[in-house]
Design a protein around this motif. Structure first.
Motif, PDB file in Angstrom:
ATOM      1  N   TRP A  88       0.832  -1.206   0.000  1.00 45.95           N
ATOM      2  CA  TRP A  88       0.000   0.000   0.000  1.00 45.95           C
ATOM      3  C   TRP A  88       0.867   1.257   0.000  1.00 45.95           C
ATOM      4  O   TRP A  88       0.603   2.204  -0.746  1.00 45.95           O
ATOM      5  CB  TRP A  88      -0.949   0.001   1.191  1.00 45.95           C
ATOM      6  CG  TRP A  88      -2.047   0.980   1.029  1.00 45.95           C
ATOM      7  CD1 TRP A  88      -3.272   0.743   0.471  1.00 45.95           C
ATOM      8  CD2 TRP A  88      -2.029   2.359   1.409  1.00 45.95           C
ATOM      9  NE1 TRP A  88      -4.005   1.904   0.470  1.00 45.95           N
ATOM     10  CE2 TRP A  88      -3.276   2.912   1.039  1.00 45.95           C
ATOM     11  CE3 TRP A  88      -1.086   3.181   2.008  1.00 45.95           C
ATOM     12  CZ2 TRP A  88      -3.591   4.245   1.257  1.00 45.95           C
ATOM     13  CZ3 TRP A  88      -1.404   4.514   2.218  1.00 45.95           C
ATOM     14  CH2 TRP A  88      -2.647   5.030   1.846  1.00 45.95           C
ATOM     15  N   GLU A  89       1.887   1.273   0.831  1.00 44.29           N
ATOM     16  CA  GLU A  89       2.749   2.452   0.904  1.00 44.29           C
ATOM     17  C   GLU A  89       3.433   2.725  -0.434  1.00 44.29           C
ATOM     18  O   GLU A  89       3.495   3.856  -0.896  1.00 44.29           O
ATOM     19  CB  GLU A  89       3.789   2.297   2.016  1.00 44.29           C
ATOM     20  CG  GLU A  89       4.765   3.442   2.117  1.00 44.29           C
ATOM     21  CD  GLU A  89       4.131   4.808   2.364  1.00 44.29           C
ATOM     22  OE1 GLU A  89       4.753   5.813   1.971  1.00 44.29           O
ATOM     23  OE2 GLU A  89       3.019   4.887   2.928  1.00 44.29           O
ATOM     24  N   GLN A 100       2.553   1.486  -3.575  1.00 40.57           N
ATOM     25  CA  GLN A 100       1.634   1.658  -4.691  1.00 40.57           C
ATOM     26  C   GLN A 100       0.760   2.899  -4.576  1.00 40.57           C
ATOM     27  O   GLN A 100       0.375   3.466  -5.585  1.00 40.57           O
ATOM     28  CB  GLN A 100       0.765   0.402  -4.839  1.00 40.57           C
ATOM     29  CG  GLN A 100       1.588  -0.797  -5.234  1.00 40.57           C
ATOM     30  CD  GLN A 100       0.830  -2.109  -5.149  1.00 40.57           C
ATOM     31  OE1 GLN A 100      -0.215  -2.219  -4.512  1.00 40.57           O
ATOM     32  NE2 GLN A 100       1.373  -3.133  -5.791  1.00 40.57           N
ATOM     33  N   ASN A 101       0.463   3.319  -3.372  1.00 42.95           N
ATOM     34  CA  ASN A 101      -0.418   4.472  -3.197  1.00 42.95           C
ATOM     35  C   ASN A 101       0.313   5.755  -2.818  1.00 42.95           C
ATOM     36  O   ASN A 101      -0.209   6.842  -3.038  1.00 42.95           O
ATOM     37  CB  ASN A 101      -1.494   4.167  -2.154  1.00 42.95           C
ATOM     38  CG  ASN A 101      -2.429   3.101  -2.642  1.00 42.95           C
ATOM     39  OD1 ASN A 101      -3.163   3.297  -3.596  1.00 42.95           O
ATOM     40  ND2 ASN A 101      -2.383   1.938  -2.018  1.00 42.95           N
ATOM     41  N   ASN A 102       1.493   5.626  -2.221  1.00 47.70           N
ATOM     42  CA  ASN A 102       2.224   6.810  -1.767  1.00 47.70           C
ATOM     43  C   ASN A 102       3.610   6.951  -2.377  1.00 47.70           C
ATOM     44  O   ASN A 102       4.311   7.904  -2.064  1.00 47.70           O
ATOM     45  CB  ASN A 102       2.397   6.775  -0.235  1.00 47.70           C
ATOM     46  CG  ASN A 102       1.109   7.020   0.484  1.00 47.70           C
ATOM     47  OD1 ASN A 102       0.226   7.700  -0.008  1.00 47.70           O
ATOM     48  ND2 ASN A 102       0.995   6.458   1.676  1.00 47.70           N
ATOM     49  N   GLY A 103       4.042   5.994  -3.173  1.00 43.01           N
ATOM     50  CA  GLY A 103       5.395   6.062  -3.714  1.00 43.01           C
ATOM     51  C   GLY A 103       6.449   6.068  -2.626  1.00 43.01           C
ATOM     52  O   GLY A 103       7.529   6.625  -2.794  1.00 43.01           O
ATOM     53  N   ASN A 104       6.119   5.484  -1.480  1.00 38.41           N
ATOM     54  CA  ASN A 104       6.998   5.408  -0.302  1.00 38.41           C
ATOM     55  C   ASN A 104       7.339   6.781   0.282  1.00 38.41           C
ATOM     56  O   ASN A 104       8.354   6.939   0.958  1.00 38.41           O
ATOM     57  CB  ASN A 104       8.279   4.624  -0.595  1.00 38.41           C
ATOM     58  CG  ASN A 104       8.040   3.139  -0.689  1.00 38.41           C
ATOM     59  OD1 ASN A 104       6.967   2.633  -0.355  1.00 38.41           O
ATOM     60  ND2 ASN A 104       9.033   2.412  -1.169  1.00 38.41           N
ATOM     61  N   LEU A 105       6.484   7.759   0.051  1.00 39.10           N
ATOM     62  CA  LEU A 105       6.727   9.101   0.602  1.00 39.10           C
ATOM     63  C   LEU A 105       6.748   9.115   2.122  1.00 39.10           C
ATOM     64  O   LEU A 105       7.399   9.965   2.723  1.00 39.10           O
ATOM     65  CB  LEU A 105       5.658  10.078   0.107  1.00 39.10           C
ATOM     66  CG  LEU A 105       5.809  10.553  -1.330  1.00 39.10           C
ATOM     67  CD1 LEU A 105       4.599  11.365  -1.752  1.00 39.10           C
ATOM     68  CD2 LEU A 105       7.083  11.361  -1.497  1.00 39.10           C
ATOM     69  N   ASN A 106       6.033   8.196   2.758  1.00 40.24           N
ATOM     70  CA  ASN A 106       5.974   8.150   4.215  1.00 40.24           C
ATOM     71  C   ASN A 106       7.017   7.214   4.820  1.00 40.24           C
ATOM     72  O   ASN A 106       6.976   6.933   6.009  1.00 40.24           O
ATOM     73  CB  ASN A 106       4.583   7.705   4.677  1.00 40.24           C
ATOM     74  CG  ASN A 106       3.523   8.686   4.274  1.00 40.24           C
ATOM     75  OD1 ASN A 106       3.717   9.892   4.375  1.00 40.24           O
ATOM     76  ND2 ASN A 106       2.401   8.176   3.789  1.00 40.24           N
ATOM     77  N   TRP A 107       7.932   6.709   3.994  1.00 44.89           N
ATOM     78  CA  TRP A 107       8.906   5.720   4.458  1.00 44.89           C
ATOM     79  C   TRP A 107       9.737   6.299   5.596  1.00 44.89           C
ATOM     80  O   TRP A 107      10.249   7.409   5.522  1.00 44.89           O
ATOM     81  CB  TRP A 107       9.817   5.299   3.316  1.00 44.89           C
ATOM     82  CG  TRP A 107      10.594   4.059   3.632  1.00 44.89           C
ATOM     83  CD1 TRP A 107      11.754   3.976   4.333  1.00 44.89           C
ATOM     84  CD2 TRP A 107      10.254   2.724   3.275  1.00 44.89           C
ATOM     85  NE1 TRP A 107      12.174   2.673   4.431  1.00 44.89           N
ATOM     86  CE2 TRP A 107      11.265   1.881   3.780  1.00 44.89           C
ATOM     87  CE3 TRP A 107       9.202   2.151   2.573  1.00 44.89           C
ATOM     88  CZ2 TRP A 107      11.261   0.501   3.602  1.00 44.89           C
ATOM     89  CZ3 TRP A 107       9.194   0.784   2.401  1.00 44.89           C
ATOM     90  CH2 TRP A 107      10.209  -0.032   2.907  1.00 44.89           C
ATOM     91  N   THR A 144       6.490  -0.799  -7.227  1.00 47.43           N
ATOM     92  CA  THR A 144       5.035  -0.661  -7.196  1.00 47.43           C
ATOM     93  C   THR A 144       4.282  -1.770  -7.924  1.00 47.43           C
ATOM     94  O   THR A 144       3.071  -1.883  -7.761  1.00 47.43           O
ATOM     95  CB  THR A 144       4.612   0.694  -7.803  1.00 47.43           C
ATOM     96  OG1 THR A 144       5.100   0.776  -9.143  1.00 47.43           O
ATOM     97  CG2 THR A 144       5.147   1.849  -6.981  1.00 47.43           C
TER      98      THR A 144
END
Length: 147
Positions: A47-48, A50-57, A119
């Motif tokens: 989810w992170e 595919q939906n956020n491009g790992n922006l919250n990593w 992704t």
């Protein structure tokens, strides 16, 4: 959430994946079973990316990778020798790929596809099929001690 006594392994890999999600993964927080936590972790990583491009990593996502590395390559899976050497190598490569990418803030025109967050669904599906294999060896939910 009451933990079922036995994992339903009938049907396809997708059927088992759906059963795991519906029966072992709570709406919030960690799962009570090792199998449920592995399912939850794979889905969180997918989810992170595919939906956020790992922006919250952050470090917590690194912890998820380390949990899966332990789940698949150490612990009870290693003790029982569930996965052959080629499968272990594939799992290690997949987890390494998930953990190594350029953050969007680091991107420039020289970025290659293998440097971006992963992704595509195939890698996450492979990890899920390895989880189903684990469940075939351990059809009784194993307690997850991190709860």
């Amino acid at each position: 959430m009451n933990m079922p006594q036995k994992i339903n392994l009938s049907g396809s890999i997708h059927d088992v994946e759906l059963w795991l999600w519906e029966n072992l993964v709570p709406r919030t927080g960690p799962a009570a079973s090792l199998q449920g936590e592995a399912m939850r972790t794979i889905e969180l990583l997918a989810w992170e990316a595919q939906n956020n491009g790992n922006l919250n990593w952050n470090d917590s996502f690194d912890g998820l990778i380390e949990f899966l590395r332990y789940f698949f390559l150490s612990g009870v899976a290693a003790e029982q020798q569930i996965y052959h050497e080629e499968i272990q190598k594939s799992i290690d490569e997949d987890l390494t790929r998930l953990a190594n990418f350029l953050m969007p803030t680091e991107l420039d025109s020289r970025v290659y596809l293998d440097e971006l967050p992963y992704t595509r669904q195939d890698l996450y599906d492979r990890l899920t099929s390895h989880l189903v294999c684990f469940c075939q060896h351990f059809p009784i939910p194993l307690a997850y001690d991190e709860v």
